[in-house]
Structures are given as structure tokens and as C-alpha cells.
Design a protein around this motif. Structure first.
Motif, PDB file in Angstrom:
ATOM      1  N   TYR A 116      -5.246  -1.491   7.375  1.00 21.68           N
ATOM      2  CA  TYR A 116      -5.665  -0.501   6.396  1.00 21.68           C
ATOM      3  C   TYR A 116      -5.797   0.935   6.900  1.00 21.68           C
ATOM      4  O   TYR A 116      -5.818   1.861   6.088  1.00 21.68           O
ATOM      5  CB  TYR A 116      -6.982  -0.935   5.744  1.00 21.68           C
ATOM      6  N   ALA A 117      -5.868   1.155   8.184  1.00 22.59           N
ATOM      7  CA  ALA A 117      -6.133   2.511   8.695  1.00 22.59           C
ATOM      8  C   ALA A 117      -4.980   3.480   8.464  1.00 22.59           C
ATOM      9  O   ALA A 117      -5.202   4.640   8.133  1.00 22.59           O
ATOM     10  CB  ALA A 117      -6.475   2.459  10.179  1.00 22.59           C
ATOM     11  N   PHE A 118      -3.759   3.019   8.636  1.00 21.43           N
ATOM     12  CA  PHE A 118      -2.617   3.929   8.620  1.00 21.43           C
ATOM     13  C   PHE A 118      -2.190   4.366   7.223  1.00 21.43           C
ATOM     14  O   PHE A 118      -1.405   5.290   7.076  1.00 21.43           O
ATOM     15  CB  PHE A 118      -1.430   3.320   9.371  1.00 21.43           C
ATOM     16  N   THR A 119      -2.700   3.694   6.201  1.00 22.91           N
ATOM     17  CA  THR A 119      -2.371   4.092   4.821  1.00 22.91           C
ATOM     18  C   THR A 119      -3.599   4.603   4.079  1.00 22.91           C
ATOM     19  O   THR A 119      -3.532   4.845   2.876  1.00 22.91           O
ATOM     20  CB  THR A 119      -1.732   2.918   4.050  1.00 22.91           C
ATOM     21  N   ASP A 120      -4.687   4.777   4.789  1.00 27.53           N
ATOM     22  CA  ASP A 120      -5.921   5.293   4.191  1.00 27.53           C
ATOM     23  C   ASP A 120      -5.694   6.734   3.739  1.00 27.53           C
ATOM     24  O   ASP A 120      -5.276   7.576   4.534  1.00 27.53           O
ATOM     25  CB  ASP A 120      -7.046   5.226   5.225  1.00 27.53           C
ATOM     26  N   PRO A 121      -5.965   7.058   2.474  1.00 24.30           N
ATOM     27  CA  PRO A 121      -5.745   8.426   1.972  1.00 24.30           C
ATOM     28  C   PRO A 121      -6.543   9.506   2.711  1.00 24.30           C
ATOM     29  O   PRO A 121      -6.149  10.666   2.690  1.00 24.30           O
ATOM     30  CB  PRO A 121      -6.186   8.357   0.506  1.00 24.30           C
ATOM     31  N   GLN A 122      -7.637   9.132   3.363  1.00 25.83           N
ATOM     32  CA  GLN A 122      -8.375  10.097   4.161  1.00 25.83           C
ATOM     33  C   GLN A 122      -7.579  10.509   5.403  1.00 25.83           C
ATOM     34  O   GLN A 122      -7.846  11.548   5.988  1.00 25.83           O
ATOM     35  CB  GLN A 122      -9.725   9.521   4.615  1.00 25.83           C
ATOM     36  N   ARG A 138      -4.289  13.501   9.236  1.00 28.82           N
ATOM     37  CA  ARG A 138      -5.613  13.610   9.842  1.00 28.82           C
ATOM     38  C   ARG A 138      -5.760  12.588  10.976  1.00 28.82           C
ATOM     39  O   ARG A 138      -6.509  11.616  10.872  1.00 28.82           O
ATOM     40  CB  ARG A 138      -6.704  13.384   8.801  1.00 28.82           C
ATOM     41  N   PRO A 139      -5.051  12.808  12.080  1.00 28.64           N
ATOM     42  CA  PRO A 139      -5.182  11.867  13.204  1.00 28.64           C
ATOM     43  C   PRO A 139      -6.601  11.832  13.767  1.00 28.64           C
ATOM     44  O   PRO A 139      -7.017  10.815  14.331  1.00 28.64           O
ATOM     45  CB  PRO A 139      -4.170  12.381  14.224  1.00 28.64           C
ATOM     46  N   ASP A 140      -7.354  12.912  13.595  1.00 29.66           N
ATOM     47  CA  ASP A 140      -8.741  12.933  14.070  1.00 29.66           C
ATOM     48  C   ASP A 140      -9.584  11.895  13.317  1.00 29.66           C
ATOM     49  O   ASP A 140     -10.406  11.198  13.919  1.00 29.66           O
ATOM     50  CB  ASP A 140      -9.340  14.335  13.925  1.00 29.66           C
ATOM     51  N   LEU A 141      -9.363  11.759  12.008  1.00 28.57           N
ATOM     52  CA  LEU A 141     -10.104  10.767  11.230  1.00 28.57           C
ATOM     53  C   LEU A 141      -9.629   9.346  11.549  1.00 28.57           C
ATOM     54  O   LEU A 141     -10.434   8.411  11.558  1.00 28.57           O
ATOM     55  CB  LEU A 141      -9.982  11.042   9.736  1.00 28.57           C
ATOM     56  N   LEU A 142      -8.348   9.209  11.819  1.00 31.48           N
ATOM     57  CA  LEU A 142      -7.818   7.911  12.234  1.00 31.48           C
ATOM     58  C   LEU A 142      -8.492   7.476  13.531  1.00 31.48           C
ATOM     59  O   LEU A 142      -8.941   6.333  13.664  1.00 31.48           O
ATOM     60  CB  LEU A 142      -6.299   7.990  12.404  1.00 31.48           C
ATOM     61  N   GLU A 143      -8.595   8.390  14.466  1.00 31.83           N
ATOM     62  CA  GLU A 143      -9.247   8.115  15.742  1.00 31.83           C
ATOM     63  C   GLU A 143     -10.728   7.798  15.538  1.00 31.83           C
ATOM     64  O   GLU A 143     -11.278   6.903  16.181  1.00 31.83           O
ATOM     65  CB  GLU A 143      -9.087   9.306  16.691  1.00 31.83           C
ATOM     66  N   LYS A 144     -11.382   8.481  14.622  1.00 36.99           N
ATOM     67  CA  LYS A 144     -12.796   8.228  14.337  1.00 36.99           C
ATOM     68  C   LYS A 144     -12.984   6.810  13.787  1.00 36.99           C
ATOM     69  O   LYS A 144     -13.920   6.108  14.157  1.00 36.99           O
ATOM     70  CB  LYS A 144     -13.322   9.264  13.349  1.00 36.99           C
ATOM     71  N   LYS A 145     -12.090   6.398  12.901  1.00 37.60           N
ATOM     72  CA  LYS A 145     -12.175   5.044  12.347  1.00 37.60           C
ATOM     73  C   LYS A 145     -11.920   3.998  13.441  1.00 37.60           C
ATOM     74  O   LYS A 145     -12.551   2.936  13.440  1.00 37.60           O
ATOM     75  CB  LYS A 145     -11.200   4.873  11.183  1.00 37.60           C
ATOM     76  N   LEU A 146     -11.028   4.308  14.356  1.00 40.39           N
ATOM     77  CA  LEU A 146     -10.788   3.402  15.481  1.00 40.39           C
ATOM     78  C   LEU A 146     -12.035   3.306  16.368  1.00 40.39           C
ATOM     79  O   LEU A 146     -12.424   2.219  16.785  1.00 40.39           O
ATOM     80  CB  LEU A 146      -9.574   3.859  16.295  1.00 40.39           C
ATOM     81  N   ARG A 147     -12.658   4.450  16.651  1.00 42.65           N
ATOM     82  CA  ARG A 147     -13.892   4.437  17.456  1.00 42.65           C
ATOM     83  C   ARG A 147     -14.988   3.635  16.762  1.00 42.65           C
ATOM     84  O   ARG A 147     -15.726   2.882  17.404  1.00 42.65           O
ATOM     85  CB  ARG A 147     -14.377   5.856  17.727  1.00 42.65           C
ATOM     86  N   THR A 148     -15.099   3.790  15.457  1.00 47.20           N
ATOM     87  CA  THR A 148     -16.091   3.030  14.685  1.00 47.20           C
ATOM     88  C   THR A 148     -15.825   1.537  14.804  1.00 47.20           C
ATOM     89  O   THR A 148     -16.745   0.746  15.039  1.00 47.20           O
ATOM     90  CB  THR A 148     -16.062   3.458  13.202  1.00 47.20           C
ATOM     91  N   LEU A 188       0.829  -1.212   0.000  1.00 46.22           N
ATOM     92  CA  LEU A 188       0.000   0.000   0.000  1.00 46.22           C
ATOM     93  C   LEU A 188       0.862   1.262   0.000  1.00 46.22           C
ATOM     94  O   LEU A 188       0.491   2.269  -0.599  1.00 46.22           O
ATOM     95  CB  LEU A 188      -0.939   0.002   1.208  1.00 46.22           C
ATOM     96  N   LEU A 189       1.992   1.205   0.664  1.00 44.18           N
ATOM     97  CA  LEU A 189       2.895   2.353   0.712  1.00 44.18           C
ATOM     98  C   LEU A 189       3.628   2.574  -0.606  1.00 44.18           C
ATOM     99  O   LEU A 189       3.875   3.711  -1.005  1.00 44.18           O
ATOM    100  CB  LEU A 189       3.926   2.179   1.835  1.00 44.18           C
ATOM    101  N   ARG A 190       3.949   1.487  -1.292  1.00 41.42           N
ATOM    102  CA  ARG A 190       4.803   1.578  -2.483  1.00 41.42           C
ATOM    103  C   ARG A 190       4.045   1.621  -3.810  1.00 41.42           C
ATOM    104  O   ARG A 190       4.566   2.134  -4.796  1.00 41.42           O
ATOM    105  CB  ARG A 190       5.753   0.381  -2.507  1.00 41.42           C
ATOM    106  N   ASP A 191       2.857   1.050  -3.860  1.00 41.10           N
ATOM    107  CA  ASP A 191       2.149   0.870  -5.125  1.00 41.10           C
ATOM    108  C   ASP A 191       0.880   1.721  -5.137  1.00 41.10           C
ATOM    109  O   ASP A 191      -0.145   1.343  -4.574  1.00 41.10           O
ATOM    110  CB  ASP A 191       1.817  -0.613  -5.300  1.00 41.10           C
ATOM    111  N   SER A 192       0.934   2.855  -5.817  1.00 46.01           N
ATOM    112  CA  SER A 192      -0.209   3.782  -5.822  1.00 46.01           C
ATOM    113  C   SER A 192      -1.432   3.180  -6.516  1.00 46.01           C
ATOM    114  O   SER A 192      -2.572   3.466  -6.124  1.00 46.01           O
ATOM    115  CB  SER A 192       0.178   5.110  -6.464  1.00 46.01           C
ATOM    116  N   ASP A 206       2.573   9.800   6.130  1.00 45.36           N
ATOM    117  CA  ASP A 206       2.483  11.059   6.864  1.00 45.36           C
ATOM    118  C   ASP A 206       1.023  11.181   7.313  1.00 45.36           C
ATOM    119  O   ASP A 206       0.148  11.503   6.507  1.00 45.36           O
ATOM    120  CB  ASP A 206       2.871  12.233   5.962  1.00 45.36           C
ATOM    121  N   ILE A 207       0.762  10.886   8.577  1.00 43.94           N
ATOM    122  CA  ILE A 207      -0.598  10.953   9.116  1.00 43.94           C
ATOM    123  C   ILE A 207      -0.947  12.423   9.306  1.00 43.94           C
ATOM    124  O   ILE A 207      -0.487  13.060  10.238  1.00 43.94           O
ATOM    125  CB  ILE A 207      -0.718  10.197  10.453  1.00 43.94           C
TER     126      ILE A 207
END
Length: 190
Positions: A140-146, A159-169, A66-70, A156-157
């Protein structure tokens, strides 16, 4: 409560069946090669994509790709998550990716949250969905383009707020799975 869960499971099962094409029964391949393939598949389903042990982080092949292959990254993270794509992934037995899509749909398609939870509860009767959902999040969370931009194959994270939201979900869905297990256990003791 038990009736509601039964209804949810029934609806989820019917929903899953409605997307499948009529198929003939296929004989089960029990050759060593096939057994090895499905054991690897099951191991991958439960494996965390990013894992911290002691003072080191371990990143699995899926995350590295995911990091290397766009192009691969675009195939995993569509601009908009859809039920059609979930069905395609499930039909191809790419369950971890399908579960990631369902986690994201849980956030956006609030009218169908019961179907999503019912789907996870249904799968929980076959496998430990709480563990698989945690594995899915950590893959999948840490490489999510959102959430993350990729610069020189490094995340380069932004949007940590969105990462946290996905974790809460993810945790919220897991809590429903646990509640269903508890209800099943208390129902079977009667």
C-alpha cells in the motif's frame, strides 16, 4: 515490563471486543472450497504487493488495481484514517487494509499508539506480524495518495520523504513486536 505488555494486550483485546456485535457461534466450514479460500487469504496477507527479484520488479494484482481503479483507490486510502474504518475492515477480515490504516493512525493518533502496538502484538500471537506489516507496507505505500500521484496508470512518487516516514513507522512498530517476542521468550525461560 511483562505486566505492562500484559496490560497492553488486555486493553487491546477489550478494545477489539468492544467494537464487535454480539454473535452466535458459527460452525466452522471445513469444505475444500473454504479451506482453499482461507489459504489464499493467508497467502495474500503475507505477499508483498511490490517485490524486486534480481533486476526485475513484480507487481501484484492488488497494486495494479490501485493503479488502475480510482474508486478502489479512494476506498483504500481515505482522506482521514479513522478507528471506525479500521473496525469495519477487521470485521470484514480485510486485515491487510486494516493494518495499513493502523500504521497511518500510529502517525496521527499519538495518544493511542499503545493501543495500536497492543493490537499488533495481539495479532502476533496468531501470525507473524512483522512479515505481514512488511507485506502491508510493500502493498500500500507506493500507491498512497499522500506519497504518489497516478498518471496514466503509472505511479509518480512525489513525496519520498513521506514514504520514508511511513517506512520508519512500520519499522518502529515491528521493533515493538520483536521486543515483545524477546520479553516473552526470556519470561518463559525462567
Amino acid at each position: 515490563m511483562s505486566r505492562r505488555i500484559t496490560l497492553l494486550l488486555s486493553i487491546s483485546f477489550l478494545w477489539l471486543l468492544s467494537f464487535g456485535q454480539p454473535q452466535n457461534l458459527i460452525p466452522i466450514d471445513t469444505t475444500p472450497k473454504s479451506v482453499e479460500h482461507w489459504q489464499k487469504w493467508l497467502t495474500d496477507l503475507n505477499e508483498l504487493g511490490v517485490e524486486k527479484k534480481n533486476d526485475s520488479f513484480f507487481v501484484k494484482q492488488e497494486v495494479l488495481q490501485l493503479l488502475r481503479d480510482s474508486d478502489y483507490r479512494k476506498s483504500v486510502y481515505p482522506g482521514v484514517y479513522s478507528w471506525q474504518r479500521v473496525t469495519e475492515l477487521m470485521n470484514n477480515m480485510e486485515l491487510k487494509k486494516a493494518f495499513w490504516h493502523l500504521i497511518n493512525l500510529y502517525q496521527t493518533d499519538t495518544a493511542r499508539r499503545n493501543i495500536i502496538v497492543g493490537t499488533f502484538v495481539l495479532y502476533d500471537s496468531l501470525m507473524d506480524m512483522d512479515k505481514i506489516l512488511i507485506s502491508t507496507f510493500y502493498t500500500y505505500a507506493f500507491t498512497d495518495p499522500q506519497v504518489c500521484r497516478i498518471n496514466n496508470s503509472k505511479p509518480d512518487i512525489y513525496r519520498p520523504d513521506l514514504l520514508e516516514k511511513k517506512l520508519r513507522t512500520t519499522r518502529e512498530i515491528i521493533s515493538y513486536i520483536w521486543m515483545n517476542r524477546k520479553n516473552k521468550q526470556s519470561g518463559s525461560k525462567k
